[in-house]
Design an enzyme around this catalytic site. Structure first.
Site, PDB file in Angstrom:
ATOM      1  N   CYS A   1       0.686  -1.227   0.077  1.00  0.00           N
ATOM      2  CA  CYS A   1       0.071  -0.075   0.030  1.00  0.00           C
ATOM      3  C   CYS A   1       1.027   1.206   0.016  1.00  0.00           C
ATOM      4  CB  CYS A   1      -0.914  -0.116   1.298  1.00  0.00           C
ATOM      5  SG  CYS A   1      -0.217  -0.526   2.953  1.00  0.00           S
TER       6      CYS A   1
HETATM    7  N1  LIG Z   1      -4.653  -3.796   5.030  1.00  0.00           N
HETATM    8  C1  LIG Z   1      -4.144  -3.233   4.358  1.00  0.00           C
HETATM    9  O1  LIG Z   1      -4.149  -2.011   3.956  1.00  0.00           O
HETATM   10  C2  LIG Z   1      -2.907  -4.030   3.370  1.00  0.00           C
HETATM   11  C3  LIG Z   1      -2.648  -3.135   2.182  1.00  0.00           C
HETATM   12  C4  LIG Z   1      -1.764  -3.956   1.078  1.00  0.00           C
HETATM   13  C5  LIG Z   1      -1.301  -5.181   1.590  1.00  0.00           C
HETATM   14  N2  LIG Z   1      -1.827  -5.956   2.763  1.00  0.00           N
HETATM   15  C6  LIG Z   1      -1.465  -7.269   2.859  1.00  0.00           C
HETATM   16  O2  LIG Z   1      -2.459  -7.880   2.818  1.00  0.00           O
HETATM   17  C7  LIG Z   1      -2.293  -9.156   3.585  1.00  0.00           C
HETATM   18  C8  LIG Z   1      -3.774  -9.278   4.078  1.00  0.00           C
HETATM   19  O3  LIG Z   1      -3.640  -8.036   5.259  1.00  0.00           O
HETATM   20  P1  LIG Z   1      -5.197  -7.655   5.760  1.00  0.00           P
HETATM   21  O4  LIG Z   1      -4.883  -6.268   6.237  1.00  0.00           O
HETATM   22  O5  LIG Z   1      -6.298  -7.814   5.010  1.00  0.00           O
HETATM   23  O6  LIG Z   1      -4.788  -8.730   7.218  1.00  0.00           O
HETATM   24  P2  LIG Z   1      -5.855  -9.060   8.466  1.00  0.00           P
HETATM   25  O7  LIG Z   1      -7.166  -8.238   8.370  1.00  0.00           O
HETATM   26  O8  LIG Z   1      -5.264  -9.316   9.430  1.00  0.00           O
HETATM   27  O9  LIG Z   1      -6.460 -10.572   7.850  1.00  0.00           O
HETATM   28  C9  LIG Z   1      -5.755 -11.761   7.597  1.00  0.00           C
HETATM   29  C10 LIG Z   1      -6.309 -12.747   7.057  1.00  0.00           C
HETATM   30  O10 LIG Z   1      -5.619 -14.036   7.222  1.00  0.00           O
HETATM   31  C11 LIG Z   1      -6.262 -15.179   8.037  1.00  0.00           C
HETATM   32  N3  LIG Z   1      -5.171 -15.707   8.768  1.00  0.00           N
HETATM   33  C12 LIG Z   1      -4.509 -14.898   9.796  1.00  0.00           C
HETATM   34  N4  LIG Z   1      -3.628 -15.804  10.513  1.00  0.00           N
HETATM   35  C13 LIG Z   1      -3.482 -17.024   9.725  1.00  0.00           C
HETATM   36  C14 LIG Z   1      -3.021 -18.161   9.764  1.00  0.00           C
HETATM   37  N5  LIG Z   1      -1.882 -18.437  10.544  1.00  0.00           N
HETATM   38  N6  LIG Z   1      -3.362 -19.217   8.985  1.00  0.00           N
HETATM   39  C15 LIG Z   1      -4.371 -19.153   7.943  1.00  0.00           C
HETATM   40  N7  LIG Z   1      -4.986 -17.897   7.825  1.00  0.00           N
HETATM   41  C16 LIG Z   1      -4.597 -16.930   8.588  1.00  0.00           C
HETATM   42  C17 LIG Z   1      -7.259 -14.391   8.777  1.00  0.00           C
HETATM   43  O11 LIG Z   1      -8.353 -15.307   8.966  1.00  0.00           O
HETATM   44  P3  LIG Z   1      -8.763 -16.196  10.054  1.00  0.00           P
HETATM   45  O12 LIG Z   1      -7.784 -15.679  11.256  1.00  0.00           O
HETATM   46  O13 LIG Z   1     -10.105 -16.355  10.110  1.00  0.00           O
HETATM   47  O14 LIG Z   1      -8.079 -17.455   9.735  1.00  0.00           O
HETATM   48  C18 LIG Z   1      -7.764 -13.290   7.809  1.00  0.00           C
HETATM   49  O15 LIG Z   1      -8.723 -13.648   6.941  1.00  0.00           O
HETATM   50  C19 LIG Z   1      -1.297  -8.770   4.559  1.00  0.00           C
HETATM   51  O16 LIG Z   1      -0.094  -9.733   4.087  1.00  0.00           O
HETATM   52  C20 LIG Z   1      -1.002  -7.431   4.360  1.00  0.00           C
HETATM   53  O17 LIG Z   1       0.479  -7.030   4.523  1.00  0.00           O
HETATM   54  C21 LIG Z   1      -2.742  -5.304   3.450  1.00  0.00           C
END
Ligand SMILES: NC(=O)c1ccc[n+]([C@@H]2O[C@H](COP(=O)([O-])OP(=O)(O)OC[C@H]3O[C@@H](n4cnc5c(N)ncnc54)[C@H](OP(=O)(O)O)[C@@H]3O)[C@@H](O)[C@H]2O)c1
Length: 344
Positions: A155
């Site tokens: 991002c």
């Molecule tokens: N947020 C942003 O603005 C943004 C921007 C660009 C890129 N990203 C990247 O996109 C990715 C997701 O970000 P997010 O902000 O959407 O994260 P998030 O809200 O914390 O969601 C993480 C997801 O991964 C799952 N998860 C967590 N630990 C896990 C494990 N050990 N095994 C399997 N599933 C697991 C969670 O679901 P459950 O716990 O239900 O399994 C949840 O669906 C990250 O790598 C982040 O760096 C995020």
């Protein structure tokens, strides 16, 4: 349009939810699989009432395991997992014949030593690093079309790279002079529960963090170096601000001798005049979060400061859309041969 079966792995997080929202409206997609450990067994509508009565609202969340994703028949999997997990999924999914778009940082860094320096551990699958394409469609469009593994750009990096790359490619600014201050909404930290991101810790306040070596510097400097043709090291200070979503970045750089304000304008217009998601606001406009939230646009504006000899570039994007899920769908569109704007 032939429907392509798509899976979202980690669909309960902020990026995963945003993917569901976008894919529900995408005419080319059949969303066959959404995974979450916490929501397994629930339908999308049960987990997220705002998605009731939408296409795919009766699709059930399943456990997050690669074999299940392969068995769903999906042809493309979009991984929205915390960093450090993607290779556990990407390897078997690729072996299962799927194409993978990963939102995490796991496949963005080309040099395993740089990954180790910034992420504190050896890369678990350096072979996959070598085959991944950096998922910034405005820069790597042709490579993304044919890739089986797209490492969607971060991002903050998106908000910084798109304004700077044309200027470095044209040798208009001094690479060593680049300094960036960015501000991000709290959803940038994901949906995990952590005291730093509780309402009372963030609301009515703002703070810098990750100084002086935020992890995103690794991919920012990698891509700036490619654009400049020489190693580039920059200063980057991210701030957390009390909004749900959105990033603004303010970028400073010294103009090289003989470069004019008009040269900056010409380089940006030359690079982006036909880009559907880059909205140039010229030398009088603004880059304001409120104009880009819930959209895949990045707004860019710039000023020449004759007192300091610097250019000030300002960008605004939604971290969950152009900074994450919308950008991933832009790549999906390229991979599937659809118009790049489809569903966006
Ligand atoms: N947020 C942003 O603005 C943004 C921007 C660009 C890129 N990203 C990247 O996109 C990715 C997701 O970000 P997010 O902000 O959407 O994260 P998030 O809200 O914390 O969601 C993480 C997801 O991964 C799952 N998860 C967590 N630990 C896990 C494990 N050990 N095994 C399997 N599933 C697991 C969670 O679901 P459950 O716990 O239900 O399994 C949840 O669906 C990250 O790598 C982040 O760096 C995020």
């Amino acid at each position: 349009m032939n429907l392509v079966k798509v899976a979202v792995v980690g669909a309960s997080g902020y990026s995963g939810q945003e993917l569901i929202r976008i894919l529900m409206r995408h005419p080319g997609v059949d969303l066959v699989c959404v995974t979450s450990r916490q929501l397994a067994g629930k339908t999308i509508a049960e987990a997220y009432p705002r998605f009731q009565h939408h296409r795919f609202s009766s699709v059930k969340f399943t456990a997050s395991d690669a074999a299940g994703v392969v068995a769903s028949g999906a042809k493309v999997a979009i991984l929205a997992l915390p960093h450090g997990l993607a290779h556990e999924y990407a390897q078997p999914l690729l072996e299962g014949g799927l194409r993978v778009i990963d939102l995490s940082a796991d496949f963005r860094i080309k040099d395993p030593a740089v990954f180790q320096e910034f992420y504190g551990e050896a890369h678990p699958a350096p072979g996959l690093l070598a085959q991944s394409v950096y998922g910034l469609p405005e820069i790597y469009r042709d490579q993304i079309r044919t890739s089986n593994l797209v490492a969607s750009a971060g991002c903050y990096p998106t908000s910084i790279l798109l304004p700077l790359i044309p200027l470095l490619r044209a040798h208009l600014i001094a690479p060593a002079s680049i300094a960036v201050a960015s501000m991000s909404g709290v959803s940038g930290a994901g949906r995990k529960v952590a005291s730093d991101y509780l309402f009372c810790e963030c609301n009515e306040s703002a703070r810098a963090y990750g100084v002086p070596k935020h992890r995103h510097l690794s991919e920012i400097e990698q891509e700036l170096s490619t654009a400049a043709g020489i190693p580039v090291v920059i200063s980057f200070t991210p701030h957390l601000i009390p909004v749900n979503r959105g990033i603004v970045s303010t970028i400073y750089a010294n103009l090289l001798p003989g470069v004019s304000a008009a040269d900056i304008t010409a380089a940006l217009e030359g690079a982006y005049q036909n880009e559907p998601f880059v909205r140039l606001q010229g030398v009088t406009g603004s880059a304001d979060i409120k104009n880009v939230t819930h959209t895949n646009y990045i707004d860019i504006t710039w000023r020449h400061d004759p007192r300091t000899g610097r250019v000030v570039l300002m960008s605004a994007e939604d971290n969950l859309v152009k900074g994450a899920s919308g950008q991933a769908v832009q790549s999906l569109n390229l991979m599937c041969g659809w118009p790049e704007t489809e569903g966006l």
